[in-house]
Design a protein around this motif. Structure first.
Motif, PDB file in Angstrom:
ATOM      1  N   VAL A   1     -11.901   4.451 -25.209  1.00 57.88           N
ATOM      2  CA  VAL A   1     -11.569   4.465 -23.783  1.00 57.88           C
ATOM      3  C   VAL A   1     -12.455   3.487 -23.017  1.00 57.88           C
ATOM      4  O   VAL A   1     -13.675   3.535 -23.115  1.00 57.88           O
ATOM      5  CB  VAL A   1     -11.721   5.889 -23.201  1.00 57.88           C
ATOM      6  N   LEU A   2     -11.811   2.588 -22.273  1.00 58.39           N
ATOM      7  CA  LEU A   2     -12.511   1.638 -21.409  1.00 58.39           C
ATOM      8  C   LEU A   2     -12.069   1.886 -19.975  1.00 58.39           C
ATOM      9  O   LEU A   2     -10.884   2.105 -19.712  1.00 58.39           O
ATOM     10  CB  LEU A   2     -12.176   0.196 -21.797  1.00 58.39           C
ATOM     11  N   LYS A   3     -13.013   1.851 -19.056  1.00 55.79           N
ATOM     12  CA  LYS A   3     -12.721   2.175 -17.654  1.00 55.79           C
ATOM     13  C   LYS A   3     -13.385   1.146 -16.747  1.00 55.79           C
ATOM     14  O   LYS A   3     -14.516   0.726 -16.995  1.00 55.79           O
ATOM     15  CB  LYS A   3     -13.256   3.568 -17.337  1.00 55.79           C
ATOM     16  N   ALA A   4     -12.659   0.767 -15.690  1.00 56.77           N
ATOM     17  CA  ALA A   4     -13.216  -0.130 -14.678  1.00 56.77           C
ATOM     18  C   ALA A   4     -12.882   0.423 -13.293  1.00 56.77           C
ATOM     19  O   ALA A   4     -11.752   0.845 -13.045  1.00 56.77           O
ATOM     20  CB  ALA A   4     -12.637  -1.536 -14.824  1.00 56.77           C
ATOM     21  N   ASP A   5     -13.867   0.433 -12.409  1.00 57.56           N
ATOM     22  CA  ASP A   5     -13.642   0.887 -11.042  1.00 57.56           C
ATOM     23  C   ASP A   5     -12.841  -0.154 -10.276  1.00 57.56           C
ATOM     24  O   ASP A   5     -13.089  -1.355 -10.399  1.00 57.56           O
ATOM     25  CB  ASP A   5     -14.977   1.124 -10.326  1.00 57.56           C
ATOM     26  N   LEU A   6     -11.870   0.307  -9.488  1.00 60.78           N
ATOM     27  CA  LEU A   6     -11.080  -0.579  -8.631  1.00 60.78           C
ATOM     28  C   LEU A   6     -11.349  -0.291  -7.159  1.00 60.78           C
ATOM     29  O   LEU A   6     -11.547  -1.192  -6.366  1.00 60.78           O
ATOM     30  CB  LEU A   6      -9.582  -0.443  -8.918  1.00 60.78           C
ATOM     31  N   ASN A   7     -11.267   0.982  -6.775  1.00 62.42           N
ATOM     32  CA  ASN A   7     -11.468   1.416  -5.393  1.00 62.42           C
ATOM     33  C   ASN A   7     -10.623   0.621  -4.395  1.00 62.42           C
ATOM     34  O   ASN A   7     -11.127   0.047  -3.439  1.00 62.42           O
ATOM     35  CB  ASN A   7     -12.952   1.372  -5.025  1.00 62.42           C
ATOM     36  N   VAL A   8      -9.318   0.621  -4.650  1.00 57.45           N
ATOM     37  CA  VAL A   8      -8.355  -0.042  -3.769  1.00 57.45           C
ATOM     38  C   VAL A   8      -7.683   1.034  -2.926  1.00 57.45           C
ATOM     39  O   VAL A   8      -6.929   1.853  -3.439  1.00 57.45           O
ATOM     40  CB  VAL A   8      -7.312  -0.847  -4.577  1.00 57.45           C
ATOM     41  N   ALA A   9      -7.989   1.023  -1.612  1.00 54.91           N
ATOM     42  CA  ALA A   9      -7.449   2.054  -0.720  1.00 54.91           C
ATOM     43  C   ALA A   9      -6.716   1.466   0.486  1.00 54.91           C
ATOM     44  O   ALA A   9      -5.976   2.171   1.152  1.00 54.91           O
ATOM     45  CB  ALA A   9      -8.573   2.966  -0.240  1.00 54.91           C
ATOM     46  N   THR A  10      -6.950   0.202   0.773  1.00 54.76           N
ATOM     47  CA  THR A  10      -6.360  -0.420   1.969  1.00 54.76           C
ATOM     48  C   THR A  10      -5.725  -1.757   1.596  1.00 54.76           C
ATOM     49  O   THR A  10      -5.979  -2.298   0.504  1.00 54.76           O
ATOM     50  CB  THR A  10      -7.444  -0.689   3.033  1.00 54.76           C
ATOM     51  N   ASN A  11      -4.942  -2.298   2.505  1.00 57.71           N
ATOM     52  CA  ASN A  11      -4.356  -3.617   2.275  1.00 57.71           C
ATOM     53  C   ASN A  11      -5.439  -4.679   2.126  1.00 57.71           C
ATOM     54  O   ASN A  11      -5.287  -5.622   1.351  1.00 57.71           O
ATOM     55  CB  ASN A  11      -3.403  -3.985   3.416  1.00 57.71           C
ATOM     56  N   ARG A  12      -6.529  -4.515   2.844  1.00 60.50           N
ATOM     57  CA  ARG A  12      -7.647  -5.455   2.734  1.00 60.50           C
ATOM     58  C   ARG A  12      -8.249  -5.407   1.326  1.00 60.50           C
ATOM     59  O   ARG A  12      -8.523  -6.445   0.715  1.00 60.50           O
ATOM     60  CB  ARG A  12      -8.696  -5.123   3.779  1.00 60.50           C
ATOM     61  N   ASP A  13      -8.459  -4.182   0.814  1.00 60.35           N
ATOM     62  CA  ASP A  13      -8.962  -4.026  -0.554  1.00 60.35           C
ATOM     63  C   ASP A  13      -8.014  -4.688  -1.555  1.00 60.35           C
ATOM     64  O   ASP A  13      -8.447  -5.371  -2.480  1.00 60.35           O
ATOM     65  CB  ASP A  13      -9.086  -2.544  -0.939  1.00 60.35           C
ATOM     66  N   LEU A  14      -6.713  -4.459  -1.345  1.00 57.03           N
ATOM     67  CA  LEU A  14      -5.708  -5.004  -2.253  1.00 57.03           C
ATOM     68  C   LEU A  14      -5.712  -6.535  -2.210  1.00 57.03           C
ATOM     69  O   LEU A  14      -5.649  -7.188  -3.254  1.00 57.03           O
ATOM     70  CB  LEU A  14      -4.320  -4.455  -1.901  1.00 57.03           C
ATOM     71  N   LYS A  15      -5.836  -7.081  -1.028  1.00 62.15           N
ATOM     72  CA  LYS A  15      -5.868  -8.544  -0.885  1.00 62.15           C
ATOM     73  C   LYS A  15      -7.060  -9.127  -1.643  1.00 62.15           C
ATOM     74  O   LYS A  15      -6.917 -10.100  -2.388  1.00 62.15           O
ATOM     75  CB  LYS A  15      -5.939  -8.930   0.594  1.00 62.15           C
ATOM     76  N   LYS A  16      -8.235  -8.522  -1.482  1.00 62.31           N
ATOM     77  CA  LYS A  16      -9.429  -9.002  -2.184  1.00 62.31           C
ATOM     78  C   LYS A  16      -9.245  -8.895  -3.699  1.00 62.31           C
ATOM     79  O   LYS A  16      -9.611  -9.794  -4.444  1.00 62.31           O
ATOM     80  CB  LYS A  16     -10.666  -8.202  -1.760  1.00 62.31           C
ATOM     81  N   PHE A  17      -8.683  -7.783  -4.142  1.00 59.33           N
ATOM     82  CA  PHE A  17      -8.468  -7.590  -5.568  1.00 59.33           C
ATOM     83  C   PHE A  17      -7.493  -8.627  -6.116  1.00 59.33           C
ATOM     84  O   PHE A  17      -7.728  -9.215  -7.178  1.00 59.33           O
ATOM     85  CB  PHE A  17      -7.964  -6.170  -5.844  1.00 59.33           C
ATOM     86  N   MET A  18      -6.411  -8.877  -5.396  1.00 61.17           N
ATOM     87  CA  MET A  18      -5.412  -9.840  -5.860  1.00 61.17           C
ATOM     88  C   MET A  18      -5.957 -11.263  -5.844  1.00 61.17           C
ATOM     89  O   MET A  18      -5.572 -12.081  -6.674  1.00 61.17           O
ATOM     90  CB  MET A  18      -4.123  -9.725  -5.034  1.00 61.17           C
ATOM     91  N   GLU A  19      -6.863 -11.559  -4.914  1.00 59.54           N
ATOM     92  CA  GLU A  19      -7.510 -12.875  -4.914  1.00 59.54           C
ATOM     93  C   GLU A  19      -8.332 -13.058  -6.185  1.00 59.54           C
ATOM     94  O   GLU A  19      -8.331 -14.128  -6.787  1.00 59.54           O
ATOM     95  CB  GLU A  19      -8.383 -13.049  -3.661  1.00 59.54           C
ATOM     96  N   LYS A  20      -9.032 -12.000  -6.594  1.00 63.85           N
ATOM     97  CA  LYS A  20      -9.777 -12.063  -7.855  1.00 63.85           C
ATOM     98  C   LYS A  20      -8.823 -12.212  -9.032  1.00 63.85           C
ATOM     99  O   LYS A  20      -9.087 -12.950  -9.976  1.00 63.85           O
ATOM    100  CB  LYS A  20     -10.617 -10.804  -8.049  1.00 63.85           C
TER     101      LYS A  20
END
Length: 170
Positions: free
Chosen positions: A107-126
């Motif tokens: 089992v491998l796990k990574a934290d995302l903590n995506v709760a808002t559109n801003r979080d999602l935008k930052k994640f998608m940029e990465k």
């Protein structure tokens, strides 16, 4: 402060945070020794509270009781990744992490903590960078998310919408 008042304050501190709190921080906050904190934790556990000790401190499981696990099909594109995460946050969920079961590493796990559109935008940029590889590529069919939702009904709505979009792995 009486011992009962101290334990109540300890409980309030643990409930306030969704991450572990170090015993040394608790002892400073409560103005008692670290050993008193350990004894108070033991008494709170004996009363039925699920408090776990991690390498980074104590956390009460009641503070994360509105977390649910969900299996999603692996993505073939960034658009599918975006649609999955956007669906969850649009319906009031927070995507806490992604978990995969690797054939060799387990089992491998990574934290995302995506709760808002801003979080999602930052994640998608990465995700758009050449160095980014989705963790789900390490697992053949599906990945798991921990979803935080205000209640079971919100989680069921998220699950239903993911199923309707053919994202849910069944």
């Amino acid at each position: 402060m009486s011992s009962n008042e101290r334990r109540e304050k300890l409980l309030q501190i643990l409930k306030k945070y969704d991450k572990p709190v170090k015993g040394s921080e608790l002892s400073v906050e409560l103005q008692v020794s670290r050993q008193v904190v350990v004894k108070d934790i033991a008494l709170l556990r004996a009363s039925g509270l699920e408090i776990i000790a991690t390498s980074t401190g104590y956390i009460i499981l009641d503070s994360v009781k509105n977390e649910f696990k969900i299996k999603c099909k692996n993505h073939s594109s960034d658009d599918e990744l975006y649609d999955e995460l956007q669906t969850i946050i649009d319906l009031g969920g927070k995507v806490k992490d992604v978990i995969v079961e690797h054939p060799a590493y387990g089992v491998l796990k990574a934290d995302l903590n995506v709760a808002t559109n801003r979080d999602l935008k930052k994640f998608m940029e990465k995700a758009a960078t050449s160095e980014f590889k989705q963790l789900s590529v390490l697992s053949p069919n599906y990945h798991i998310h921990t979803i935080e939702a205000s209640d079971e009904q919100v989680f069921q709505e998220i699950k239903q919408e993911l199923k309707a979009k053919n994202i849910l792995f069944e």
